[in-house]
Design an enzyme around this catalytic site. Structure first.
Site, short mmCIF file in Angstrom:
data_model
loop_
_atom_site.label_atom_id
_atom_site.label_comp_id
_atom_site.label_asym_id
_atom_site.label_seq_id
_atom_site.Cartn_x
_atom_site.Cartn_y
_atom_site.Cartn_z
N TYR A 189 0.82 -1.20 0.00
CA TYR A 189 0.00 0.00 0.00
C TYR A 189 0.86 1.25 0.00
O TYR A 189 2.07 1.18 0.21
CB TYR A 189 -0.96 0.00 1.19
CG TYR A 189 -0.33 0.30 2.54
CD1 TYR A 189 0.49 -0.62 3.17
CD2 TYR A 189 -0.55 1.53 3.17
CE1 TYR A 189 1.07 -0.35 4.39
CE2 TYR A 189 0.03 1.81 4.41
CZ TYR A 189 0.83 0.86 5.01
OH TYR A 189 1.41 1.14 6.22
N LYS A 244 6.54 -1.93 2.04
CA LYS A 244 5.31 -1.34 2.60
C LYS A 244 4.14 -2.31 2.38
O LYS A 244 3.30 -2.11 1.51
CB LYS A 244 5.04 0.04 2.00
CG LYS A 244 4.10 0.89 2.89
CD LYS A 244 4.17 2.34 2.54
CE LYS A 244 3.05 3.16 3.17
NZ LYS A 244 3.09 3.26 4.64
N GLU A 262 11.55 2.21 14.72
CA GLU A 262 10.65 3.26 14.20
C GLU A 262 9.34 3.20 14.96
O GLU A 262 9.16 2.38 15.85
CB GLU A 262 10.42 3.07 12.70
CG GLU A 262 9.76 1.75 12.35
CD GLU A 262 9.49 1.58 10.86
OE1 GLU A 262 9.44 2.58 10.11
OE2 GLU A 262 9.29 0.42 10.45
N LEU A 303 10.77 1.24 7.60
CA LEU A 303 10.25 1.66 6.30
C LEU A 303 10.97 2.96 5.95
O LEU A 303 11.07 3.87 6.77
CB LEU A 303 8.74 1.91 6.39
CG LEU A 303 8.14 2.38 5.06
CD1 LEU A 303 8.06 1.22 4.08
CD2 LEU A 303 6.77 2.98 5.26
N1 PLP Z 1 7.15 3.64 9.24
C1 PLP Z 1 5.97 2.99 9.23
C2 PLP Z 1 5.88 1.65 9.91
C3 PLP Z 1 4.86 3.56 8.59
O1 PLP Z 1 3.69 2.91 8.58
C4 PLP Z 1 4.99 4.84 8.00
C5 PLP Z 1 3.85 5.48 7.34
O2 PLP Z 1 2.74 5.08 7.40
C6 PLP Z 1 6.22 5.49 8.05
C7 PLP Z 1 7.29 4.84 8.67
C8 PLP Z 1 6.42 6.84 7.43
O3 PLP Z 1 6.43 6.75 6.02
P1 PLP Z 1 5.95 7.99 5.12
O4 PLP Z 1 6.73 9.17 5.54
O5 PLP Z 1 6.29 7.55 3.73
O6 PLP Z 1 4.48 8.14 5.35
#
Ligand code: PLP
Length: 285
Positions: free
Chosen positions: A33, A149, A182, A207
């Site tokens: 996603y 993701k 994270e 991520l």
């Molecule tokens: N880490 C995780 C586990 C996430 O689900 C998300 C975003 O939903 C992020 C980091 C941040 O990613 P982004 O800045 O691309 O939204």
């Protein structure tokens, strides 16, 4: 106002939008996603989100259901039909529909694609950022490929629920060696007392956030010092500031970590500045 969802080729009223019970996303979380922020009806950093989508699909050997430009068009059209001015657009692609069997379908199936969009309250988000959020910690228990993701988010769901039950807004995963990986739906950052802005390198254990990547450009432009290195929860407790980044939160200051106050318990000046400057550097189209 009625809401619309794009499902496998059609824009449907949300109440009529449904997926097959044998969709592998539903049965195995076999899909990926993306979430993009929407500002003034436009997409924030769409090219980077689409590039990450392509990568996630490649890693899982799911075919691209259509060219990226068509996916981008559908995202924009879903935003338009739902009259989203400020909010989020959500895109999900699964391996497709096939009789239940763990291994990939032997006959190629068409990947299934769903796009939805929703309005959020800008004022509410700003009010939360002005106050800052509380974060709790939880043991890292996810697989070592969270760089993909994937819609397989059960540990993240449980971590967020734990945060909620403890009166917090987000949970930070902490690995066996005491390092913060994270947040359950965000990347984690701290600011040291001498102004260095620290975040973990984007390896397989986090991520690689799009907001994180853009923020690195912001730091460079503002001549702030970036340190991409692992940091422990102990270091975080004593940090001058902490914040999280994600497409929905942009830069969200953290004022409490477990039962420790961060800094003076108010959003720090670096976090506030980064939040204010962010959209000057984002790609909005
Ligand atoms: N880490 C995780 C586990 C996430 O689900 C998300 C975003 O939903 C992020 C980091 C941040 O990613 P982004 O800045 O691309 O939204």
């Amino acid at each position: 106002m009625s809401r619309f969802a794009y499902v496998n080729g059609r824009y449907l009223p949300a109440r009529d939008a449904s997926v097959n019970v044998e969709d592998r996303g539903y049965q195995f979380a076999d899909g990926v996603y993306e979430v993009c922020e929407v500002r003034d009806g436009k997409l924030v950093d769409a090219p980077r989100h689409l590039a990450r989508l392509q990568r996630s699909l490649n890693e899982l050997r799911i075919a691209m259901p259509m060219p990226l430009v068509s996916i981008e068009f559908i995202m924009r059209e879903t935003v338009r039909r739902n009259r989203v001015n400020y909010g989020l657009v959500y895109l999900q692609i699964t391996r497709g529909v096939a009789r239940r069997d763990h291994a990939f379908p032997t006959e190629p199936v068409k990947p299934a694609i769903v796009v939805t969009a929703k309005n959020l309250s800008y004022e509410k988000n700003q009010a939360t950022a002005q106050k800052g959020i509380a974060v709790v910690t939880t043991p890292e228990n996810r697989w070592p490929r969270v760089d993909i993701k994937s819609v397989s988010l059960l540990p993240n769901v449980l971590a967020k629920q734990q945060a909620k039950e403890q009166g917090a807004y987000e949970a930070w995963f902490v690995d066996r060696d005491g390092y913060v990986t994270e947040g359950s739906s965000s990347n984690a950052w701290i600011v040291t007392h001498d102004g260095r802005v620290v975040t973990r390198p984007a390896d397989n254990h986090i991520l690689s956030g799009i907001t994180r990547a853009v923020l690195m450009n912001v730091l460079e432009a503002l001549q702030l010092r970036l340190e991409e290195r692992p940091f422990t929860i102990e270091e975080s407790y004593g940090a001058a500031e902490a914040f999280v980044t994600s497409a929905s939160q942009i830069v969200m200051p953290v004022i409490k970590l477990d039962d420790r106050m961060i800094g003076d318990g108010k959003p720090g000046s670096v976090s506030r500045r980064l939040r204010e400057e962010f959209h000057r550097f984002a790609h909005i189209s």
